[in-house]
Design an enzyme around this catalytic site. Structure first.
Site, PDB file in Angstrom:
ATOM      1  N   LYS A   1     -17.775  -0.607   5.293  1.00 32.08           N
ATOM      2  CA  LYS A   1     -18.246  -1.586   4.314  1.00 32.08           C
ATOM      3  C   LYS A   1     -19.769  -1.539   4.139  1.00 32.08           C
ATOM      4  O   LYS A   1     -20.282  -1.629   3.018  1.00 32.08           O
ATOM      5  CB  LYS A   1     -17.817  -2.981   4.775  1.00 32.08           C
ATOM      6  CG  LYS A   1     -17.977  -4.037   3.708  1.00 32.08           C
ATOM      7  CD  LYS A   1     -17.323  -5.355   4.143  1.00 32.08           C
ATOM      8  CE  LYS A   1     -17.349  -6.371   3.008  1.00 32.08           C
ATOM      9  NZ  LYS A   1     -16.704  -7.632   3.404  1.00 32.08           N
TER      10      LYS A   1
ATOM     11  N   MET B   1      24.336   8.667   3.421  1.00 33.06           N
ATOM     12  CA  MET B   1      24.260   9.949   4.105  1.00 33.06           C
ATOM     13  C   MET B   1      24.524   9.779   5.607  1.00 33.06           C
ATOM     14  O   MET B   1      25.181  10.604   6.227  1.00 33.06           O
ATOM     15  CB  MET B   1      22.897  10.610   3.863  1.00 33.06           C
ATOM     16  CG  MET B   1      22.802  12.050   4.352  1.00 33.06           C
ATOM     17  SD  MET B   1      24.019  13.133   3.580  1.00 33.06           S
ATOM     18  CE  MET B   1      23.069  13.860   2.246  1.00 33.06           C
TER      19      MET B   1
ATOM     20  N   GLU C   1       0.813  -1.224   0.000  1.00 32.95           N
ATOM     21  CA  GLU C   1       0.000   0.000   0.000  1.00 32.95           C
ATOM     22  C   GLU C   1       0.842   1.268   0.000  1.00 32.95           C
ATOM     23  O   GLU C   1       0.425   2.302  -0.515  1.00 32.95           O
ATOM     24  CB  GLU C   1      -0.958   0.009   1.193  1.00 32.95           C
ATOM     25  CG  GLU C   1      -2.083  -1.020   1.084  1.00 32.95           C
ATOM     26  CD  GLU C   1      -1.711  -2.359   1.677  1.00 32.95           C
ATOM     27  OE1 GLU C   1      -0.531  -2.555   2.057  1.00 32.95           O
ATOM     28  OE2 GLU C   1      -2.605  -3.229   1.770  1.00 32.95           O
TER      29      GLU C   1
ATOM     30  N   PHE D   1     -11.948  -7.258  13.241  1.00 32.65           N
ATOM     31  CA  PHE D   1     -10.826  -7.673  12.399  1.00 32.65           C
ATOM     32  C   PHE D   1     -10.467  -6.564  11.404  1.00 32.65           C
ATOM     33  O   PHE D   1     -11.338  -6.008  10.733  1.00 32.65           O
ATOM     34  CB  PHE D   1     -11.195  -8.958  11.650  1.00 32.65           C
ATOM     35  CG  PHE D   1     -10.118  -9.420  10.710  1.00 32.65           C
ATOM     36  CD1 PHE D   1      -8.885  -9.823  11.198  1.00 32.65           C
ATOM     37  CD2 PHE D   1     -10.321  -9.424   9.341  1.00 32.65           C
ATOM     38  CE1 PHE D   1      -7.865 -10.220  10.342  1.00 32.65           C
ATOM     39  CE2 PHE D   1      -9.312  -9.834   8.465  1.00 32.65           C
ATOM     40  CZ  PHE D   1      -8.078 -10.225   8.979  1.00 32.65           C
ATOM     41  N   GLN D   2      -9.194  -6.255  11.324  1.00 30.38           N
ATOM     42  CA  GLN D   2      -8.660  -5.199  10.445  1.00 30.38           C
ATOM     43  C   GLN D   2      -9.317  -3.841  10.700  1.00 30.38           C
ATOM     44  O   GLN D   2      -9.460  -3.027   9.783  1.00 30.38           O
ATOM     45  CB  GLN D   2      -8.757  -5.594   8.970  1.00 30.38           C
ATOM     46  CG  GLN D   2      -7.802  -6.750   8.626  1.00 30.38           C
ATOM     47  CD  GLN D   2      -7.633  -6.981   7.140  1.00 30.38           C
ATOM     48  OE1 GLN D   2      -8.519  -6.697   6.351  1.00 30.38           O
ATOM     49  NE2 GLN D   2      -6.479  -7.515   6.760  1.00 30.38           N
TER      50      GLN D   2
END
Lengths: 580, 180
Positions: free
Chosen positions: A161, A484, A49, A111-112
């Site tokens: 949802k 760096m 993502e 969940f999630q």
């Protein structure tokens, strides 16, 4: 017409003119992925993502239109927090859509589930949790309006949802509907006329003026206006890391990049100036060095569309809130009017320009071009790439030494040809951002100049690029170190190298590239550089990765050490007699 | 210690916001992220149910007031911000306190409540709950006077404020210059 919330969401994106979106589906966003099958919008399936977010940013950087990313709830939402923060710091327009658990399950640790709007509140310009499918068209219109107007930035729409599955009566809100629903949002775009005239007076009378051009020039699409202002006034210009390309490097009044790794002339001309005409820049600590010692004699004209930037770091003598393009256009008129006044005597700047020319001749931006040991210098790779690619090539970088060398040694003559992570300094930005840039400008050649450390963070998006036939090219400046950090440990920690060694051979970048469907090449000596670049330029049906084995000891110079004054700039061994 | 009611460190912001979910979190989050200190905060609906008003007392030693107001105004749900100069504002605060009151001192406490125009709202054999309203300085004074008796619990609302009205008497046009 009855639609589900999900159908309304996709239709709203179509109505906003979205042609492409970057994303990855999952449980809570499933209903929204169904109507994508029937939509003309191209969806690019990423492998992580974070990649979707940076692709949306890369797309937005080169097109000026908001990039769109869509992911599911929970871990997908947290994975896209970094790109959101990156876009927020660099004012990149972006619309992010996240799935959320059903509204009835919110707050139950489902969940999630995660508190996406809470988590992203401080890294977005605004965000919404949709609670009724009927709100979707209005929220989407507002999202695009907020992302792309005023000071641009990322916005996020969180859609539960059950809301995606809820039926609604389709409508498309008017401008008036959007305005009425945003009573607290009225960005000022036109600058104050009196302040603009005052700025014109200061510009015309200053003896040592410098234009300090920032990323706001590009966001406001003000590059042409800036060129006209410079030609009219003869004032030299520095372009910050976010503004490379906003003014052509080949113009005689372009002094290049200021700041921690800026060139001597850009840094010093700001320090010695008596007027800094600040256009869409924000006095970032990487530009000012120690603020109390920054440009002590300079009066400040500060133009920014965000009122909070005026006086945040340095108090302006002439503050102007407004869109850079509109303000510069008015400024040009005001300067012209001043020039027509017969009593007006313009300042003599011959000495200032002569001083600048002397600095440029004495302290050029350079490096050791013919090393005795035949080692491959990273700057040489950047220069060879620059000289053997089309003039309007889009260059994308990650964060670190390779980013600074690219900004220093590339020649940017066109706006929107430089894409990088400035404010947040996000390692791993280059590969996905390059993919997004190529999707936005398929007509242009797109090269990512990346570090070996950065490349390992997001390289998997080259699988996306191969699968979607997006032929980006990646030059890894492989110095086997987190370069760096190594440089800072060498200079400020007595060469005590702590956890910075990466190995040049692990992973094998050529094999890795091939495994991801790309062409992989390796370059170990200066003579191999050009043939490899030529070969890469001829490949247009898949991505190419070149592993350039560069000199690990090379450091980025000049350098202003963190927290010190810009007067104490440290030059590299080959950068003129003033090296301290 | 300078009483908070009179400190020049504290400025009052009257912030009109959209009455939407999460707006208070946005304001609080902004203060936390930018390192601004809130001294007190009161939230209530206004006469228009689309909006709420936050009365925020901010500590201007933590950040310049100008930065605080400009950053606040960047929040999309913030509609209007007025800065109220404490010298030119009418401020009010409410204090609710439970204080120990053995039978011997009860009348003293009741006398003080009377002086401060407060009310006793609950009574038990050895404690009183009382309410006092007024400008923050007055509420501070009352709190100090009660302290020796033994404060069991105390709750203040944080101040609310409105600009002071113009002191100039309205011109009575129908009267001036008219010969009766």
């Amino acid at each position: 017409m009855k639609l589900t919330g999900a159908q309304a969401l996709i239709k709203s994106l179509e109505m906003e003119g979205v042609e492409v979106m970057f994303g990855l589906p999952g449980g809570a966003i499933l209903p929204v992925y169904d109507p994508i099958i029937d939509s003309p919008i191209r969806h690019i399936l990423v492998r992580h993502e974070q990649g979707a977010g940076h692709m949306a940013e890369g797309y937005a950087h080169v097109t000026g239109r908001p990039g769109v990313a869509m992911v599911t709830s929970g871990p997908a939402a947290t994975n896209i927090v970094t790109p959101l923060c990156d876009a927020y710091m660099d004012s990149v327009p972006m619309v992010c859509i996240t799935g959320q658990v059903a509204s009835t399950a919110i707050g139950t640790d489902a969940f999630q589930e995660c508190d996406t709007t809470g988590i992203t509140m401080s890294v977005t310009k605004h965000n919404w949790l949709v609670t009724d499918a009927a709100d979707i068209p209005l929220v989407v219109r507002e999202a695009f309006h907020l992302a792309s107007s005023g000071r641009p930035g990322p916005v996020l729409v969180d859609v539960p949802k059950d809301i995606s599955n809820q039926m609604m009566d389709w409508y498309w809100p008017t401008d008036a509907d959007v305005e009425a629903d945003l009573p607290g949002y009225r960005p000022t775009t036109r600058g104050n006329g009196r302040m603009i005239r005052e700025a014109a007076r200061l510009i015309s009378s200053a003896e040592r003026p410098v234009i300090y051009a920032g990323g706001g020039i590009l966001k406001a699409r003000a590059a042409e206006a800036l060129l006209e202002l410079v030609e009219l006034t003869g004032v030299p210009v520095v372009t910050t890391l976010m503004a490379r390309g906003a003014f052509p490097d080949s113009h005689e009044l372009c002094l290049g990049m200021p700041g921690m790794h800026g060139n001597y002339t850009a840094v010093t001309s700001m320090q010695k100036s008596d007027l800094l005409i600040t256009l869409g820049a924000r006095f970032d600590d990487r530009v000012t060095g120690k603020v109390a010692a920054f440009a002590p004699e300079a009066k400040i004209v500060h133009v920014d569309i965000d009122p909070a930037e005026l006086g945040k770091v340095r108090r302006p003598d002439v503050p102007i809130v407004g869109d850079c393009r509109l303000v510069i256009e008015e400024l040009i008129k005001a300067v012209r009017a001043l020039h027509q006044d017969e009593s007006f005597e313009p300042a003599d700047r011959a000495r200032w320009i002569a001083q600048i020319r002397e600095w440029q001749a004495r302290y050029p931006l350079t490096y050791q071009r013919d090393p005795d040991d035949g080692s491959l210098k990273p700057q040489f790779v950047v220069e060879t790439l620059r000289d053997n690619t089309p003039d309007d090539t889009i260059v994308v970088s990650g964060v670190g030494q390779h980013q600074m060398w690219t900004s220093q040694y590339w020649r940017f003559d066109h706006p929107y040809t430089w894409v990088n992570s400035g404010g947040l300094g996000t390692m791993g930005f280059a590969v996905p951002a390059a993919v997004g840039a190529k999707v936005g400008r398929p007509d242009r050649m797109v090269w990512a100049v990346d570090g070996d450390g950065c490349f390992q963070m997001t390289a998997q998006e080259l699988v996306t690029a191969s699968a979607e036939r997006i032929p980006v090219k990646v030059a890894i400046l492989n110095n086997a170190y987190l370069g760096m950090v190594r440089q800072w440990q060498e200079l400020f920690y007595e060469e005590r190298y702590s956890e910075v060694y990466l190995s040049p051979d692990l992973p094998d970048y050529v094999k890795w590239a091939e495994a991801m469907g790309c062409v992989g090449l390796r370059v170990e000596s200066p003579e191999e550089v050009l043939p490899a670049i030529d070969k890469a330029n001829q490949i247009d049906d898949r991505p190419v990765v070149i592993d350039f084995r560069t000199d690990s000891r090379e450091k980025v110079y000049p350098m202003v050490a963190a927290g010190t004054s810009n007067d104490d700039i440290i030059l590299g061994p080959s950068q003129g007699e003033g090296g301290r | 210690m300078t009483p908070p009611g009179t400190s020049s460190r504290h400025h009052i912001l009257s912030v009109l916001v959209e009455n939407k979910a999460g707006v208070l979190a946005r304001v609080a989050g902004l203060f936390a992220r930018r390192g601004f200190n809130i001294y007190s905060l009161a939230v209530a609906p206004t006469d228009d149910d689309r909006f709420s008003r936050l009365t925020i007392v901010v500590d201007v030693e933590s950040a310049p007031l100008e930065q605080i107001t400009k950053q606040l105004f960047k929040l999309i749900n913030v509609v209007k911000i007025s800065e109220l100069d404490p010298a030119r504002a009418t401020e009010m605060e409410l204090l609710l306190m439970t204080v120990r009151s053995e039978p011997g001192v009860r009348s003293q406490i009741m006398e003080l409540v009377g002086i401060f125009e407060g009310r006793i709202v609950d009574v038990s054999p050895d404690a009183l709950t009382l309410v006092v309203t007024g400008p923050p300085g007055k509420v501070d004074d009352f709190e100090e006077l009660m302290r020796p008796y033994g404060i069991v619990e105390l709750q203040r609302t944080g101040r609310v404020a409105l600009p002071k009205l113009d002191r100039q008497a309205p011109r009575l046009r129908s009267v001036t210059g008219k010969v009766v």
